[in-house]
Each structure stands twice: as structure tokens, then as C-alpha cells.
Design a protein around this motif. Structure first.
Motif, mmCIF file in Angstrom:
data_model
loop_
_atom_site.group_PDB
_atom_site.id
_atom_site.type_symbol
_atom_site.label_atom_id
_atom_site.label_comp_id
_atom_site.label_asym_id
_atom_site.label_seq_id
_atom_site.Cartn_x
_atom_site.Cartn_y
_atom_site.Cartn_z
ATOM 1 N N PRO A 122 0.821 -1.221 0.000
ATOM 2 C CA PRO A 122 0.000 0.000 0.000
ATOM 3 C C PRO A 122 0.848 1.262 0.000
ATOM 4 O O PRO A 122 2.016 1.244 0.391
ATOM 5 N N LEU A 123 0.236 2.349 -0.376
ATOM 6 C CA LEU A 123 0.940 3.626 -0.473
ATOM 7 C C LEU A 123 1.455 4.076 0.887
ATOM 8 O O LEU A 123 2.537 4.654 0.994
ATOM 9 N N THR A 124 0.688 3.823 1.957
ATOM 10 C CA THR A 124 1.136 4.260 3.294
ATOM 11 C C THR A 124 2.450 3.608 3.693
ATOM 12 O O THR A 124 3.295 4.239 4.326
ATOM 13 N N VAL A 125 2.625 2.346 3.316
ATOM 14 C CA VAL A 125 3.879 1.652 3.620
ATOM 15 C C VAL A 125 5.006 2.218 2.767
ATOM 16 O O VAL A 125 6.115 2.459 3.254
ATOM 17 N N ILE A 126 4.751 2.425 1.494
ATOM 18 C CA ILE A 126 5.792 2.968 0.603
ATOM 19 C C ILE A 126 6.232 4.338 1.086
ATOM 20 O O ILE A 126 7.430 4.665 1.102
ATOM 21 N N ARG A 127 5.262 5.170 1.524
ATOM 22 C CA ARG A 127 5.587 6.518 1.997
ATOM 23 C C ARG A 127 6.515 6.472 3.210
ATOM 24 O O ARG A 127 7.377 7.334 3.386
ATOM 25 N N THR A 128 6.381 5.418 4.022
ATOM 26 C CA THR A 128 7.225 5.282 5.215
ATOM 27 C C THR A 128 8.694 5.103 4.856
ATOM 28 O O THR A 128 9.583 5.536 5.599
ATOM 29 N N PHE A 129 8.947 4.479 3.718
ATOM 30 C CA PHE A 129 10.330 4.090 3.383
ATOM 31 C C PHE A 129 10.914 4.845 2.193
ATOM 32 O O PHE A 129 12.006 4.497 1.743
ATOM 33 N N GLN A 186 2.864 15.040 1.234
ATOM 34 C CA GLN A 186 1.394 15.026 1.276
ATOM 35 C C GLN A 186 0.907 13.608 1.508
ATOM 36 O O GLN A 186 1.063 12.735 0.644
ATOM 37 N N PRO A 187 0.304 13.323 2.681
ATOM 38 C CA PRO A 187 -0.169 11.972 2.966
ATOM 39 C C PRO A 187 -1.473 11.657 2.246
ATOM 40 O O PRO A 187 -2.150 12.546 1.715
ATOM 41 N N GLY A 188 -1.811 10.379 2.227
ATOM 42 C CA GLY A 188 -3.049 9.934 1.593
ATOM 43 C C GLY A 188 -3.067 8.426 1.521
ATOM 44 O O GLY A 188 -2.029 7.769 1.573
ATOM 45 N N HIS A 189 -4.289 7.848 1.389
ATOM 46 C CA HIS A 189 -4.404 6.391 1.351
ATOM 47 C C HIS A 189 -4.088 5.826 -0.019
ATOM 48 O O HIS A 189 -3.583 4.715 -0.131
ATOM 49 N N THR A 190 -4.385 6.564 -1.068
ATOM 50 C CA THR A 190 -4.099 6.104 -2.428
ATOM 51 C C THR A 190 -3.457 7.228 -3.206
ATOM 52 O O THR A 190 -3.547 8.412 -2.830
ATOM 53 N N LEU A 191 -2.805 6.859 -4.303
ATOM 54 C CA LEU A 191 -2.158 7.876 -5.136
ATOM 55 C C LEU A 191 -3.193 8.809 -5.755
ATOM 56 O O LEU A 191 -2.964 10.019 -5.865
ATOM 57 N N THR A 192 -4.345 8.262 -6.108
ATOM 58 C CA THR A 192 -5.405 9.093 -6.688
ATOM 59 C C THR A 192 -5.885 10.137 -5.688
ATOM 60 O O THR A 192 -6.095 11.312 -6.045
ATOM 61 N N GLU A 234 -5.612 14.252 -6.266
ATOM 62 C CA GLU A 234 -6.852 15.031 -6.405
ATOM 63 C C GLU A 234 -7.089 15.960 -5.229
ATOM 64 O O GLU A 234 -7.960 16.831 -5.291
ATOM 65 N N THR A 235 -6.323 15.802 -4.146
ATOM 66 C CA THR A 235 -6.475 16.669 -2.973
ATOM 67 C C THR A 235 -5.474 17.816 -3.061
ATOM 68 O O THR A 235 -4.263 17.581 -3.186
ATOM 69 N N PRO A 236 -5.939 19.078 -2.994
ATOM 70 C CA PRO A 236 -5.004 20.214 -3.073
ATOM 71 C C PRO A 236 -4.035 20.208 -1.894
ATOM 72 O O PRO A 236 -4.388 19.826 -0.773
ATOM 73 N N ALA A 237 -2.834 20.631 -2.147
ATOM 74 C CA ALA A 237 -1.821 20.709 -1.092
ATOM 75 C C ALA A 237 -2.052 21.938 -0.239
ATOM 76 O O ALA A 237 -2.445 23.004 -0.737
ATOM 77 N N THR A 238 -1.801 21.797 1.049
ATOM 78 C CA THR A 238 -1.924 22.943 1.955
ATOM 79 C C THR A 238 -0.686 23.824 1.840
ATOM 80 O O THR A 238 0.348 23.429 1.274
#
Length: 1068
Positions: free
Chosen positions: A276-283, A807-813, A817-821
Motif C-alpha cells: 500500500p501507499l502508506t507503507v511505501i511513503r514510510t520508506f 502530502q499523505p493519503g491512502h491512495t495515489l489518486t 486530487e487533494t489540493p496541497a496545503t
């Protein structure tokens, strides 16, 4: 210091002690010469026991030098025995007095008896006298009631090892067990008596202590309260200080749960098919390149450059040395002049300088600006040749075999840096595979052609794996068993009946002193008619079996040591032959594998281990004819076994070994089959089509301008065959390069003065200049333009990594699609600034392409938009899918993260491997330097001979006499000290350096040219004489033997000894 009579007495006493006879011991103790005091004859047995124990203790003491008792020790033992006598009397008195007191019912006397007879009267407490009496009386009563047969003897044990016996009735004492011994069992023993009064003392102390506690309960409670408070406060402060002292460790402990979670996430990253993306983001941070990464990459690149340069320099120097051997051989036979040799020697000296002083390297920046674009195109051309093996595979077979072999030795191995790292070994194996498959398709018409012919690729694979990189796996594989065969002086293997017959006849003639009546020339069949020949032949065959088994076991047990590349090519060979000849049996295929692995790779090294660096050659260790025949016999048997060929025809006399050959073939068959069981290079080296695009440094090769031009010329010459399509990438690059340049046009205008009279010589020298080419693909991303799906995938992955960091998120999509703060934009900008700082310290050749660096500076939202565009393009090509939220590209990022760790590990291993290789190459270069020095000495000698005014003596290598007019030279005399000072004499066995002045050596030239008598003298007395042959000395020097022995004890430096002989006997 003991007098002589005293020493004699010591001997008598120790001898008596060892015999165990107390009376003899007493007799020796009473000797006047022993001077032993206070000896009581009644205690002979006890003296014997005490002395024997003392001597035993001394014998068991490892620090004791002497194992005998000396007079002082004997006197000490006698004193100890006398002390035991007094102690025994005291114990007997205590037992008799106490027991008689109890029997006489005299309680008032018990205190005085105990105080007078106890060892320590202070331990007797007067207040406990009544209790002592009561307890002792009670114990005696219990003991008396159990007695059935009362005796009169008391027994005391002193020091837990000596027994003393005392008869109450006869008042008789003895250290020996009496014959009529019956113990007086109703009486209390000394130990029982002491136990009672000591126990009472302890109980009274306990009761007094307890009463004190009862009397001071209030105070004790206060003390306990205070102590508990102080202890608690101390424990708290100690714990607090412990936390302060171990704050780092505490942080690690606190992070344990986070580490466990990270470990689980990593397992998911490694083991999950779709992490999943959350795991990839960790590493994703693991993809960052640290300063250590860059440092190690630069170190690897530097070492690789040194290794490749040293290999090329050593190869060239070896060729020049071999040519020099030939020229000197021709000089000796008067086929060429000395001037020709000196001319080549000058070139050789230059080559030596190139080895000792690293050859200057010129990079792209050193070339003229006008030629830089052309050189970049060459970088793209060589990258294409390196990564697409089909071009070179076809090119090899378009040239004559001698020319293709040279091309492989120089350009191709240079192109792959002699497989100095994992990537280049992988690519070289891909070339070998492609070229071998091409050769089998084009040139192999039947299965046996591989065995009977001399395939180009097979020959190059074997040559490369024998140590092109300064390594020698064969040495590890065969050296121990080959050395064992060579060192076995009793081993004689001769399987030729005729040779065995002739040796037997010679032996008979030697023993009898008469000419044999047997015929000397016989056939094999005639020789075998003699029982003696058959017996000797059978003994040789038995020895041959034994030795062959050792070599076979060494081979089959060392499969893991066999180079992976060689095993993989064996696998390719087997599969390619089977593909072309599907009817070929498994045995036929394995015989072909055996032809590669054993016959071509191992067999020559067994037959000639000295020629393949399997063993070290030293003085006296040269392989003689018997040793060579032994090795050849073993190799012959193994060759027959590997090919499953029995002994028939002219080898019929060895048919008794056919069963052994069949059995050995089965072992070989299993070995060859297992050797082919290796993974593909992609799995072995963890390589794929994206590897070059994710590694830190660009591939680099070190190649001369002459080789670049030569390769360009060959490609143009055979372009129609290797790249017939006009749209082929190679055709496009050759079109950009145009015609083959000259050295001058390659370097650009101004590189050489056109009016220089030595222009050709300078250009020829410049053509040998090596330059470093940083290989790049023409079809990488350039100027922001995407050429193909592979490059677009790489670019998109890098952008996604930058985005998901901030920018965190559950999926790449979801993320796209979510604007960055605003905070996420600031964090991203900060990360990019940090990366820019790192990039500024990064070497030019290790930076990413310009377009990727520009993309990295885009704001977060712009990166997301570019990612969306790229993903749509990739989806059209079928590389990703929006239905699974682009999981394919996430899987590729996860794979990059996993590979990064593997790559770092492999890089460290490569560093160690390169360092080991460089050391071996430097050792080899040092050996070549010694060879060059040898030639210098020889040529100087020749020059001295030419310049001689009064005579024309010279060293002859053909063993013939000297020219007319030569006179016998006078003797040259040196002391050993003088030769040691000159460095010629290194040492003399059993003679100290300060004695060298007493040893002299006379060196006298004999009537035979090159033969010298050396006489040694010690204090003017002639000791030994030995002959030196200048040919032998030069041979040892040529073979790298630096030290030799004369007279079996004098170590001399071979090189300096030759120099001395040349100076004194062949000088002006």
C-alpha cells in the motif's frame, strides 16, 4: 647452598619416601649428614605419611621446578609431624577427662576440664557450664545404649588425613592401625564434644541478641523507618540519574513499538505483491543518496579505474616481456644484433614506467571544445554496444578468428571494464550468452563440433575466467592437491610399458655392472610379457587411482568455488545445443559441458600448474619430468572419465581402469549437471532494464583513442550485417558520427603542431592515451522531452516520490486530487532546497539529467499536474491502470526501495573485491618489474663485453666453451661480513652475525665459461666447495626466485650475486 653430603642425604631420604618404608625413612632421617632435628623413632610411620604427603603436593605443583624434598622442606615436615603429636595428646586428654567426668557424675569439674583441654579456652562460656554437662551427659547416654561390643581404643583424625590411635587401658598410642583394634564406642569423640559447647555458645549469643531487640522495639522501628526512607530516596535519585545517563538508550526503548511497526511495514514492502501507499511513503527516505553513498561511489569508480588500467598495463608489459625473451633468444643464437635488443629494452623501460607511474588520464574536459559533442555521441554509442550484446556478438563473427580474438582481448573486455563490478559482469555474461548462441547457430553443424573445434566464445570465456581480473579461482581449487602430488617424492606413475621396461633394464645394468642381454627396443606387447614390467605397471596404476581420487574429490567438493560466469555459460551451452539438436541425449550434452568445465578450464592447469599460477615456483621446487608425468597421467585419466571414454586400442594395457573410469564418469556427470543449476544473471545480480536509471553514478569505461577509432571503423565496415535496418539505433548513431576520424581530427585542431617534424610519432603516442567515457543512453530524457515509456516511467516515479513525502493519503489518486496545503508546499520547498545543496556537492558525472533536476524544482501542485499527465500517457501504453489506483508504478517504487539496500550491500562487497584485485595486480606488476631489472642486468653485461679492451669474454647460454684468448681470472675473496654488508649474503645457519668476519669465500672462474668454484673457509680452514653456474642463476632470476642456498646453509640474494659475478668477471 647444600653441601655434597647433604645432597646425598636428601637423595636417600627421597628414595626412602618413594619406597613407602617408614623404617628406612627413619633410618635416612637419622643420618648425621642430613642434620634433621627432633626426630622421634616412635613416630616413624607418621613421619613417612607427612613426608609422602608433602612430596605429593610438591609434585602436583606446576610452578615447582624441583620434584624432590630438600632439607629445609624435610625439617618443616618433621616439625609438622611433631606438632601433630602434641595435638593428638591434647585431644586424647580432652576425650578421657570429659568421658571420665561424665561417668563419675562430676558436673562441677566439666568447666575446668573444657578450659584446660580445649584449643581455644576463650570460647568456653562459664555461664553455660551446666548446659554443657547436661547436653554431653545426654549424648553419652544415647551412645552408651547402642554399644554391643566395647573396645579400649580411641581414634583421632588430624587435619582430615592422619589417624592417631590410643589405648585407654594400656596408655599406648600409635599412628598405625593396631591389629586388635576395637573402638571404645560408648565414649564421646573430640569432635562431638566440641560440637556441643560451640553450639551452646551460638545459641546463647542468639538469645542475648533477641532479648536486646525485645527491649528496644521502639528504637528499632524508628531505625527501620529511617532506613526505608533513605533507601527509597537513594533508589529514586539513582534511577533518576540512570535515566539522565542513558537518555539515548531510553529513546531507543521508547521507539521499540515504532520499530516493530516499521519492521512489519518493511515485511509488507518486501513480501507483499501490491504494497500500500502508506507503507511505501514510510520508506521513501531510503531512496535518498547520502554523502557516504557518493563517497563510496567515487571510491568504487577510482578503484575500478585503477584496476582496469593496471590490467591493461600488465597485459601490455607481459607481451613486451615475452617479446624481449624472444629477442634475447635470437641474440644468443646470433640471429639479431645487440642494438635490436637494446632498442626494445628502451621501449620496455618505458612500459615499466607506465606501470610504476599511473598513466595520465584525459577526460572529456581535456579535449577540444569542438570535439566534445562528438565524444558525447561516442559515449552513447558505447553505451548502446554495452547494453545490446547482439551488435558485438554479430561483429565478432564477421572478423577472422585471430582478429576477433584480439578484438575481444582489448576492446570488448575494456568496454566491460574486465567485469570489475556486478553490472559489468552481468552485461559481459549477456554478451557471452548472445555470442555463444550466435556461434552455435552459425558454425555448429553437429553436436561434436563444440568438442572437436575451437569455438571463439568458449575460448574467451575460459581465458577470462582463468584470471583476467588478477584473480585465480583455479589456484584455490587445485593448488592444495597439485602441491601434494608434486611434493610426494616417492610417487612414481608411469603407465607406458615401454618406458617401464627400459627403466627396469637400466636398473638391472646398474645393479650388476654388466650389459643386459635383454633387447633394449621393444613394443608395448613385448614389454608386457615380462612379469617385472607388469608388476611395476600395476603398482603405477594403483598409485594413479589413489592420486586421481584426491584430485577428483577436490574438484567435485568445490563446486561453489567455480566462477558463476563459467557455470552460467555451461548452462547456456547445454541449453543452446539441446535447442539446436533436440535429439541429443543427456549424456551427450553433459559431455559437452564437461569439455568446457574440465578439459578446457581445469585440465591444462593440472598438466602445467606452473604455467597457470597454480603453484609458487621456488629454487629447488621446479617441476621435474617425473612430477610432470605424474600430473599428466592424472589429467589423462580425468579427461577420459569426463568424456566417458574407455582405455582401448593403444591404451589397452590400461583397460583394468575402465571400471574406475565409468565410476568416475558418474561422479563427473552429477558434478556437470549440478554446475549448470545456476540462476539467471538477472536474479543473481539483481539487474533489470531500470537498473542504470536508478543507480547513483553513470557507467564509466577507460578506453584509448586508438580503440575508439578502431571500433568505429569495424562498425562501419560491417554495418550492413550487424545493423541492416535504417531505423536501427546503431545506424542512427553511426550516422551522427560520420566517417571514421583520424587521431588528429578526433582531438581537434591545435592538439598537435602541424609543422612539428615528430608529428606522426606524437600522434601515435596520443592514440594510446586512455580517456574516461561516462556512458549515457541517447534515448534518455533530454531537454524535458520524453522519448519512450521507460524514461517516462522513471521521471514519473521520481515526481511521485517527491509528492508523497510531503502530502499523505491512502491512495495515489487521493493525493493527486487533494489540493496541497500551504504548510505542505513550504515543507516541499524546504526539502528541495536541501536536495539542491546536496546536488551542489555531487560530482558532475553522478548528477541526474538536466530535465530531472528542473522537474525537481517545480512546486508541489505543478508536480502533481505533471504526474497526472504522465500517468495518462503511461496508461495508454498499458504500463499502468487507473482502475487499481496506479498500483503498477507504486510496485516499481517499492522495488527501487528494496534494490537500493541490496545495491549498497553489493557496493561494499565490490569495494572489498576491487581492493583485493588491485593488490593481486600490484603483486603481478612487481614481478614484471623484477623481470625488467633482470633484462637490464643482462643487457649491461652484454654492453660491458662489447666494450672490453683486452679480452672478449662473454656469457654463453648454449653451454659451449669460451672464445680463444680468454684467460682464467684470479680468485675473488670476500669475508662473509663484507658480503653481508653488500646485501649479497643474507644469513648463515648456526653462525651469528658477529662471527661473519671469521668466514671467507673464494670465488674462482673455472675453465668452463659461466662456471665458478666457491670455497668457504672458517678461521682460514677450508670447509666446503660448491660450483655455481651462471645459467642456473639467471634461470632462477628469470623465474622470480630471489633467495637461494649455498652449502645448504648460506642464504644469498640471487640478483645481487649475479651482479657481483658480472662486475668482477665480465666487467671492464
Amino acid at each position: 647452598m647444600h653441601s655434597l653430603p647433604g645432597i646425598v642425604a636428601v637423595g636417600y631420604i627421597n628414595e626412602a619416601i618413594d619406597e613407602g618404608n617408614p623404617f628406612k625413612t627413619l633410618e635416612s632421617l637419622l643420618l648425621p649428614t642430613s642434620n634433621i632435628k627432633d626426630v622421634d623413632p616412635d613416630y616413624a610411620q607418621h613421619y613417612q605419611d607427612v613426608l609422602h604427603h608433602a612430596k605429593s603436593q610438591k609434585f602436583r605443583n606446576p610452578e615447582s621446578i624441583s620434584k624432590v624434598l630438600w632439607l629445609e622442606e624435610i625439617q618443616q615436615a618433621i616439625n609438622e609431624a611433631n606438632g601433630n603429636k602434641d595435638r593428638a595428646k591434647q585431644g586424647v586428654t580432652l576425650i578421657i577427662d570429659v568421658n571420665q567426668c561424665l561417668e563419675g557424675k562430676k558436673p562441677n569439674d566439666i568447666l575446668s576440664i573444657l578450659k584446660s583441654s580445649a584449643c581455644n579456652a576463650n570460647d568456653i562460656i562459664p555461664e553455660c557450664a551446666d548446659r554443657y554437662y547436661e547436653a554431653l551427659e545426654k549424648a553419652k547416654g544415647l551412645k552408651t545404649g547402642k554399644v554391643s561390643n566395647e573396645g579400649s581404643w580411641l581414634k583421632l583424625t588430624l587435619q582430615e588425613k592422619y589417624d592417631y590411635y590410643y589405648n585407654v587401658d594400656s596408655k599406648e598410642g600409635s599412628w598405625v592401625l593396631p591389629e586388635s583394634y576395637f573402638c571404645k564406642e560408648s565414649w564421646l569423640t573430640e569432635k562431638e564434644i566440641e560440637t556441643f559447647w560451640k553450639g551452646h555458645k551460638q545459641r546463647k549469643a542468639y538469645m542475648d541478641r533477641r532479648q536486646m531487640f525485645f527491649d528496644n522495639v521502639h528504637s528499632i522501628v524508628k531505625i527501620q523507618s529511617w532506613f526505608r526512607m533513605a533507601t527509597a530516596r537513594k533508589t529514586y535519585l539513582s534511577r533518576l540519574q540512570y535515566f539522565k545517563d542513558h537518555s539515548n538508550e531510553i529513546v531507543k526503548i521508547q521507539s521499540l513499538l515504532r520499530a516493530n511497526k516499521a519492521r512489519e511495514d518493511y515485511k509488507t514492502l518486501v513480501g507483499s505483491e501490491n504494497p500500500p501507499l502508506t507503507v511505501i511513503r514510510t520508506f521513501v527516505h531510503l531512496l535518498d543518496q547520502s554523502d557516504l553513498d557518493f563517497q563510496e561511489e567515487l571510491e568504487v569508480a577510482q578503484l575500478r579505474e585503477e584496476v582496469v588500467t593496471k590490467i591493461r598495463a600488465n597485459q601490455q608489459l607481459e607481451k613486451d616481456l615475452n617479446l624481449m625473451d624472444i629477442k634475447i633468444g635470437l641474440l644468443v643464437k646470433n640471429r639479431i644484433t645487440l642494438e635490436d635488443v637494446i632498442s626494445h629494452r628502451t621501449k620496455l623501460d618505458k612500459k615499466k614506467g607506465e606501470v610504476l607511474n599511473t598513466i595520465d588520464k584525459h577526460g572529456i574536459k581535456s579535449l577540444s571544445k569542438e570535439r566534445r559533442k562528438t565524444l558525447e555521441t561516442y559515449q552513447q554509442l558505447f553505451y548502446l554496444l554495452q547494453t545490446n550484446p547482439l551488435y558485438l556478438a554479430k561483429l565478432i563473427f564477421q572478423m577472422p578468428q585471430n582478429k576477433s580474438t584480439k578484438f575481444m582481448d582489448t576492446v570488448i573486455f575494456t568496454l566491460y571494464n574486465y567485469a570489475s563490478n556486478q553490472r559489468e559482469e552481468y552485461l559481459l555474461l549477456k554478451l557471452f550468452k548472445t555470442a555463444l548462441e550466435e556461434e552455435i547457430q552459425l558454425k555448429v553443424d553437429q553436436v561434436q563440433d563444440i568438442v572437436t573445434g575451437n569455438p571463439t566464445v568458449i575460448k574467451m570465456v575460459v581465458s577470462f575466467n582463468r584470471g583476467a581480473r588478477g584473480q585465480n579461482t583455479l589456484r584455490q581449487l587445485l593448488a592444495p592437491v597439485v602441491k601434494e602430488i608434486i611434493d610426494d617424492n616417492s610417487l612414481m606413475i608411469n603407465t607406458s610399458p615401454v618406458e617401464v621396461y627400459k627403466a627396469w633394464v637400466n636398473q638391472l645394468e646398474t645393479q650388476t655392472g654388466e650389459a643386459s642381454k635383454l633387447p633394449y627396443d621393444v613394443t608395448t606387447e613385448q614389454a608386457l610379457t615380462y612379469p617385472e614390467v607388469k608388476n611395476k605397471l600395476e603398482a603405477s596404476i594403483e598409485n594413479l587411482r589413489t592420486v586421481t581420487d584426491k584430485v577428483l574429490n577436490s574438484i567435485v567438493s568445490s563446486l561453489d568455488q567455480l566462477p558463476y560466469g563459467l557455470r552460467y555459460i555451461a548452462k547456456v551451452l547445454k541449453n543452446s545445443i539441446h535447442e539446436k539438436f533436440p535429439d541429443a541425449t543427456e549424456d551427450e550434452l553433459l559431455k559437452i559441458v564437461g569439455n568446457l568445465l574440465y578439459y578446457r578450464y581445469m585440465n591444462p592447469a593440472i598438466v602445467a600448474p606452473d604455467g597457470f599460477d597454480i603453484i609458487d615456483m621456488t629454487a629447488g621446487g621446479q617441476i621435474n619430468s617425473d612430477q610432470r608425468r605424474n600430473l599428466g597421467s592424472v589429467a589423462k585419466v580425468l579427461q577420459h572419465a569426463a568424456s566417458n571414454k574407455l582405455f582401448e586400442g593403444e591404451n589397452e594395457h590400461l583397460s583394468s581402469m575402465n571400471d574406475y573410469l565409468s565410476k568416475t564418469y558418474e561422479e563427473f556427470r552429477k558434478y556437470f549437471k549440478e554446475a549448470c543449476d545456476v540462476p539467471e544473471p538477472e536474479e543473481k545480480f539483481n539487474m533489470d532494464k531500470y537498473t542504470d536509471l536508478v543507480t547513483v553514478s553513470k557507467p564509466v569505461i577507460y578506453i584509448s583513442i586508438e580503440e575508439i577509432i578502431s571500433t568505429h571503423s569495424l562498425l562501419l565496415e560491417h554495418q550492413d550485417v550487424i545493423a541492416p535496418e535504417k531505423t536501427d539505433s546503431l545506424t542512427e548513431l553511426l550516422g551522427l558520427l560520420g566517417d571514421v576520424p583520424t587521431v588528429e581530427s578526433f582531438l581537434g585542431e591545435g592538439a598537435v603542431d602541424p609543422n612539428d617534424p615528430d608529428k606522426e610519432s606524437i600522434l601515435n603516442q596520443l592514440s594510446k592515451t586512455e580517456i574516461s567515457l561516462f556512458l549515457t543512453s541517447k534515448y534518455d530524457i533530454e531537454d524535458g522531452e520524453v522519448i519512450d515509456g521507460r524514461s517516462l516511467m522513471i521521471q514519473t516515479k521520481k515526481l511521485i516520490v517527491d509528492v508523497i513525502r510531503n502530502q499523505p493519503g491512502h491512495t495515489l489518486t487521493d493525493i493527486l486530487e487533494t489540493p496541497a496545503t500551504a504548510q505542505q508546499e513550504l515543507d516541499h520547498a524546504s526539502d528541495m532546497v536541501s536536495r539542491a545543496i546536496i546536488d551542489s556537492r555531487t560530482p558532475e558525472e553522478m548528477k541526474y539529467s538536466q530535465s530531472m533536476m528542473e522537474d525537481a524544482q517545480l512546486p508541489l501542485e505543478q508536480k502533481k499536474r505533471k504526474i497526472q499527465r504522465n500517468l495518462r500517457t503511461l496508461e495508454q501504453t498499458g504500463l499502468v491502470s487507473s482502475e487499481n489506483n496506479y498500483q503498477e508504478i507504486l510496485n516499481e517504487i517499492a522495488k527501487d526501495i528494496r534494490n537500493q539496500r541490496i545495491y549498497r550491500k553489493l557496493r561494499k562487497a565490490e569495494l572489498a573485491k576491487l581492493q583485493q584485485t588491485l593488490k593481486a595486480l600490484n603483486d603481478k606488476a612487481a614481478f614484471y618489474e623484477d623481470q625488467v631489472n633482470y633484462y637490464d642486468t643482462y643487457i649491461k653485461t652484454c654492453l660491458d663485453n662489447l666494450n672490453r679492451k683486452n679480452s672478449r669474454r662473454s656469457i654463453k647460454f648454449d653451454g659451449k666453451g669460451e672464445p680463444k684468448g680468454a684467460k682464467r681470472s684470479k680468485a675473488v675473496k670476500y669475508t662473509a661480513a663484507k658480503l653481508h654488508e653488500k646485501g649479497i649474503l643474507l644469513g648463515i645457519d648456526d653462525v651469528q652475525t658477529n662471527q661473519f668476519k671469521n668466514v671467507t669465500f673464494d670465488i674462482i672462474a673455472t675453465e668452463d665459461v659461466g662456471i665458478f668454484d666457491v670455497r668457504s673457509k672458517f678461521l682460514g680452514v677450508e670447509m666446503e666447495k660448491v660450483q655455481l653456474n651462471i645459467q642456473d642463476l639467471l634461470q632462477m632470476q628469470y623465474e622470480g626466485v630471489a633467495v637461494m642456498k649455498m652449502f645448504d646453509k648460506v642464504k644469498v640474494n640471487v640478483n645481487l650475486l649475479i651482479y657481483l659475478l658480472n662486475k668482477k668477471f665480465y666487467g671492464k
